[in-house]
Design a protein around this motif. Sequence first.
Motif, PDB file in Angstrom:
ATOM      1  N   TYR A   1       0.860  -1.184   0.000  1.00 19.76           N
ATOM      2  CA  TYR A   1       0.000   0.000   0.000  1.00 19.76           C
ATOM      3  C   TYR A   1       0.897   1.235   0.000  1.00 19.76           C
ATOM      4  O   TYR A   1       1.548   1.560   0.994  1.00 19.76           O
ATOM      5  CB  TYR A   1      -0.929   0.020   1.209  1.00 19.76           C
ATOM      6  CG  TYR A   1      -1.804   1.249   1.270  1.00 19.76           C
ATOM      7  CD1 TYR A   1      -2.765   1.471   0.291  1.00 19.76           C
ATOM      8  CD2 TYR A   1      -1.660   2.187   2.288  1.00 19.76           C
ATOM      9  CE1 TYR A   1      -3.565   2.603   0.331  1.00 19.76           C
ATOM     10  CE2 TYR A   1      -2.459   3.312   2.334  1.00 19.76           C
ATOM     11  CZ  TYR A   1      -3.401   3.518   1.360  1.00 19.76           C
ATOM     12  OH  TYR A   1      -4.192   4.648   1.396  1.00 19.76           O
TER      13      TYR A   1
ATOM     14  N   SER B   1      -2.248   7.778  -3.287  1.00 23.65           N
ATOM     15  CA  SER B   1      -2.079   6.431  -2.764  1.00 23.65           C
ATOM     16  C   SER B   1      -2.656   5.393  -3.718  1.00 23.65           C
ATOM     17  O   SER B   1      -3.587   5.667  -4.464  1.00 23.65           O
ATOM     18  CB  SER B   1      -2.746   6.313  -1.392  1.00 23.65           C
ATOM     19  OG  SER B   1      -4.120   6.627  -1.477  1.00 23.65           O
TER      20      SER B   1
ATOM     21  N   LEU C   1      -2.875   0.748  -4.128  1.00 21.79           N
ATOM     22  CA  LEU C   1      -2.590  -0.604  -3.684  1.00 21.79           C
ATOM     23  C   LEU C   1      -1.949  -1.335  -4.852  1.00 21.79           C
ATOM     24  O   LEU C   1      -2.440  -1.254  -5.977  1.00 21.79           O
ATOM     25  CB  LEU C   1      -3.892  -1.279  -3.276  1.00 21.79           C
ATOM     26  CG  LEU C   1      -3.832  -2.547  -2.450  1.00 21.79           C
ATOM     27  CD1 LEU C   1      -3.214  -2.277  -1.089  1.00 21.79           C
ATOM     28  CD2 LEU C   1      -5.243  -3.106  -2.277  1.00 21.79           C
TER      29      LEU C   1
ATOM     30  N   TYR D   1       1.473   5.036   0.125  1.00 21.79           N
ATOM     31  CA  TYR D   1       0.786   6.231   0.606  1.00 21.79           C
ATOM     32  C   TYR D   1       1.766   7.397   0.552  1.00 21.79           C
ATOM     33  O   TYR D   1       2.704   7.485   1.352  1.00 21.79           O
ATOM     34  CB  TYR D   1       0.276   6.032   2.037  1.00 21.79           C
ATOM     35  CG  TYR D   1      -0.517   7.205   2.556  1.00 21.79           C
ATOM     36  CD1 TYR D   1      -1.852   7.358   2.217  1.00 21.79           C
ATOM     37  CD2 TYR D   1       0.080   8.175   3.360  1.00 21.79           C
ATOM     38  CE1 TYR D   1      -2.582   8.435   2.670  1.00 21.79           C
ATOM     39  CE2 TYR D   1      -0.649   9.262   3.822  1.00 21.79           C
ATOM     40  CZ  TYR D   1      -1.977   9.389   3.475  1.00 21.79           C
ATOM     41  OH  TYR D   1      -2.705  10.468   3.918  1.00 21.79           O
TER      42      TYR D   1
END
Length: 198
Positions: A171, A185, A187, A173
């Motif tokens: 992830y 951000s 994934l 960010y």
Amino acid sequence: MKKLIYILIISFSGAVGTLQAQSNTYLTYSMGFGMGDLGDFISKPSFRGAALDYRKMVQPNVGVGFNLGWNVFYEEKAYDTYTDGNQALSGKQYRYSNNIPMLINADYYLNPGEKMSTLFGLGTGVAYTRRNTDMNLYTLEQEAWNFSLVPEIGVQFNNSISSATTIMLKYYYGLKAGDFDAAQSYLALNVGFVFRQP
């Protein structure tokens, strides 16, 4: 952009030169799924991505190293009237977002000597983000160097002493910076190979 590519090539060359005993080098294909502001800008997932990870095993179950990656998000928007501030333009939009993380990482491996090993990790560093919105003859470009935090979890399938396959979920960010008023951000699901030096 050319400067950035040169930096990545030099970093990669330096990284290959520092490969030592008891190390894992990961080459993975990366699929990205935009979250937050990036997900609002481009709703489609990215199937254009790759990552290079290196971990030097400082303990049997602890590895430290780096992550270099590149995910390109793209979406074609339908013909419409789009506004930006007090301007309005009609036409199709072509949206791009290039995200290039450059991180220092630490991973913890459960059962490192077993056939299957789970890993948990955290990376920190910077990510270069460049967003383009192309419409008719016009383009709007935004860019930033975002300070980034990247938690990750993965599974490593140890095929032999010198190789493995892996699946990792990361992830990314990136804090708001530069031309962006919100965090960037996404994934990433990474699948690939691990080359190990005992």
